[in-house]
Design an enzyme around this catalytic site. Structure first.
Site, short mmCIF file in Angstrom:
data_model
loop_
_atom_site.label_atom_id
_atom_site.label_comp_id
_atom_site.label_asym_id
_atom_site.label_seq_id
_atom_site.Cartn_x
_atom_site.Cartn_y
_atom_site.Cartn_z
N CYS A 199 4.56 0.01 -12.06
CA CYS A 199 5.00 1.23 -12.75
C CYS A 199 6.23 0.92 -13.60
CB CYS A 199 5.25 2.36 -11.77
SG CYS A 199 6.46 2.00 -10.48
N ASP B 81 -0.34 -3.70 -6.06
CA ASP B 81 0.48 -2.71 -6.77
C ASP B 81 1.92 -3.08 -6.46
OD1 ASP B 81 0.88 -0.35 -8.34
OD2 ASP B 81 1.37 0.73 -6.50
N LYS C 36 -2.98 5.17 -3.87
CA LYS C 36 -4.07 4.34 -4.38
C LYS C 36 -4.99 3.90 -3.24
CE LYS C 36 -0.97 2.76 -8.01
NZ LYS C 36 0.21 3.43 -7.40
N ASP D 195 4.56 -8.57 5.54
CA ASP D 195 5.10 -8.88 4.23
C ASP D 195 3.99 -9.53 3.40
OD1 ASP D 195 6.40 -9.96 2.00
OD2 ASP D 195 8.20 -10.49 3.12
N ALA E 296 0.78 -1.24 0.00
CA ALA E 296 0.00 0.00 0.00
C ALA E 296 0.81 1.29 0.00
CB ALA E 296 -0.94 0.00 1.21
N ALA E 297 1.98 1.32 0.62
CA ALA E 297 2.70 2.59 0.77
C ALA E 297 3.09 3.16 -0.59
CB ALA E 297 3.95 2.37 1.62
N PRO E 298 3.07 4.51 -0.70
CA PRO E 298 2.80 5.52 0.33
C PRO E 298 1.33 5.85 0.54
CG PRO E 298 3.46 6.61 -1.68
CD PRO E 298 3.54 5.14 -1.96
N GLY E 299 0.44 5.17 -0.18
CA GLY E 299 -0.98 5.31 0.12
C GLY E 299 -1.80 6.08 -0.90
#
Length: 448
Positions: free
Chosen positions: A386, A333, A268, A314, A263-266
């Site tokens: 990405c 992601d 999405k 993890d 999730a980081a940095p958040g």
């Protein structure tokens, strides 16, 4: 340790930051922000510092092409001196408002202070030689090597792209990489709307236009959109246009339970939260607690913190800690090589090699395998990266489908019908398509 007498010298800091970046000690954007917050540089020097760092990193292979004949043993040069030469050649060949004498004087002064008078003389001699020669066109026998040097993209990247997307598309993509990245933001519909935010930004002399990819995106034409007080008020968040396409692909309902596995940095995570009502919930995972705090801070700023629960875990071990078939939607992601960000983070092209793709591919496979049992039958799993290489994108998805027969490919839904983005069964955006980050999105449905 910094040299006090050079503390207000943007060229010195540029050489230091480029050295740190190329030694893998941090990303250029982070190190620049850190330097600008600590050093009392004049605004004009701040601008020069940013330009020198990004320009030198963007053109590194080209700069080395010009320096190579004049440096017999570059490995014997102190790294900071070598990078001082690189930023000096960048100024000579790419910036037309700085007099040559100023470039020579500053480079010599810095070299003397960080090394010794001999280093100063060497720097002066090399730059004088380049001045006399003038900037000659890059000339090599091999077209791929020519493209590599001329646009400062490693040869292995050129070769891999050519094999995967063809020579013509590779040329177009590479040509686009050294253009300045756009400043894009996602409007927080919890607090405002796009027209109202545009008007508020205009009062701060920040000009924007709507994104062509996302109905919640704005692109800044001029002004410091990342420094505005409206950002701190949570009216918008910084996010690239192509990244804004990931959350809609999950087709979230207001009461869905969602797992955001990486999730980081958040960015999405908070976009997904904007689709939810009180019954909906997101479990946001990251391996590092410090990064979870960043997600939580972003969620509070945007006013969606009640929809997000963070957990230090993890994602490759998610199936060992989270209940099976408990999520309606899962987002992976995935950690990736990041080659879609070459415009925004130019150093990526030098710091990673083809071997990194193999090791990252294994991580990506492990994450998908771990989260698969957690999805409900009928639920959707979106895999995104990405990066622009098939080894981390199409091949990962096809491998997963081969080993997980309970999943099938589903259409990647976008808010707007952006057919140009759909390349085969997936959404694949290349950096030259819309001058955004490169991105890949696949949607998988659990059928049994």
């Amino acid at each position: 340790m910094a040299i006090k007498s050079l503390n207000d010298n943007p060229r010195y800091w540029a050489a230091r930051i480029v050295t740190q970046v190329l030694q893998g000690q941090g990303y250029s954007n982070f190190l620049l922000n850190q330097c600008l917050s600590r050093q009392l540089l004049k605004p004009v020097d701040q601008d020069l510092l940013v330009q020198l760092v990004y320009g030198t990193l963007q053109h590194k292979l080209t700069l080395d092409y010009y320096l190579q004949p004049l440096i017999k043993k570059p490995q014997n040069l102190a790294p900071l001196i070598l990078n001082l030469l690189r930023i000096s050649v960048y100024q000579l060949y790419y910036l037309d408002r700085i007099p040559d004498r100023a470039i020579f004087y500053e480079a010599t002064k810095i070299a003397k202070k960080v090394e010794n008078p001999g280093a100063g003389k060497l720097v002066t001699a090399i730059l004088r030689n380049l001045q006399r020669q003038g900037q000659k066109p890059v000339q090599t026998a091999d077209p791929k090597n020519q493209l590599s040097i001329e646009y400062s993209v490693p040869l292995w990247v050129i070769e891999k792209l050519t094999a995967q997307i063809g020579w013509t598309k590779t040329q177009t993509l590479v040509h686009s990489l050294n253009q300045p990245p756009k400043n894009a933001v996602r409007v927080n519909l919890q607090k405002t709307n796009l027209p109202d935010l545009q008007q508020q930004l205009a009062t701060q002399n920040i000009s924007t236009q709507p994104s062509v990819l996302s109905p919640v995106g704005l692109v800044s034409q001029q002004g410091a959109i990342t420094q505005s007080s409206l950002l701190q008020q949570g009216l918008y968040t910084v996010q690239d246009e192509s990244a804004m396409l990931v959350a809609p692909a999950l087709q979230v309902g207001p009461q869905h339970r969602i797992l955001d596995a990486c999730a980081a940095p958040g960015g999405k995570t908070t976009q997904l939260a904007s689709y939810l009502e009180p019954e909906g919930q997101i479990t946001a995972l990251d391996l590092h607690a410090t990064k979870l705090r960043l997600i939580e801070a972003n969620a509070r700023r945007l006013g969606v913190q009640n929809y997000i629960q963070t957990q230090a875990l993890d994602a490759r071990q998610a199936d060992q800690h989270l209940p099976a078939q408990s999520y309606d939607r899962i987002l992976v992601d995935a950690p990736c090589s990041g080659f879609g960000l070459m415009r925004r983070k130019p150093e990526i092209r030098y710091l990673r090699d083809a071997k990194a793709l193999t090791s990252l591919a294994q991580v990506q496979k492990d994450i998908l395998t771990s989260v698969a049992p957690l999805l409900k039958v009928g639920g959707l799993l979106v895999y995104s990266t990405c990066t622009i290489f098939e080894e981390e994108n199409q091949q990962i998805v096809h491998n997963f489908l081969t080993t997980h027969r309970e999943f099938t490919l589903a259409p990647v839904v976008t808010t707007w019908p952006l057919k140009v983005l759909h390349r085969g069964e997936f959404v694949q955006i290349f950096p030259d398509d819309f001058q955004t980050d490169g991105f890949f999105i696949a949607c998988l449905k659990k059928t049994r």
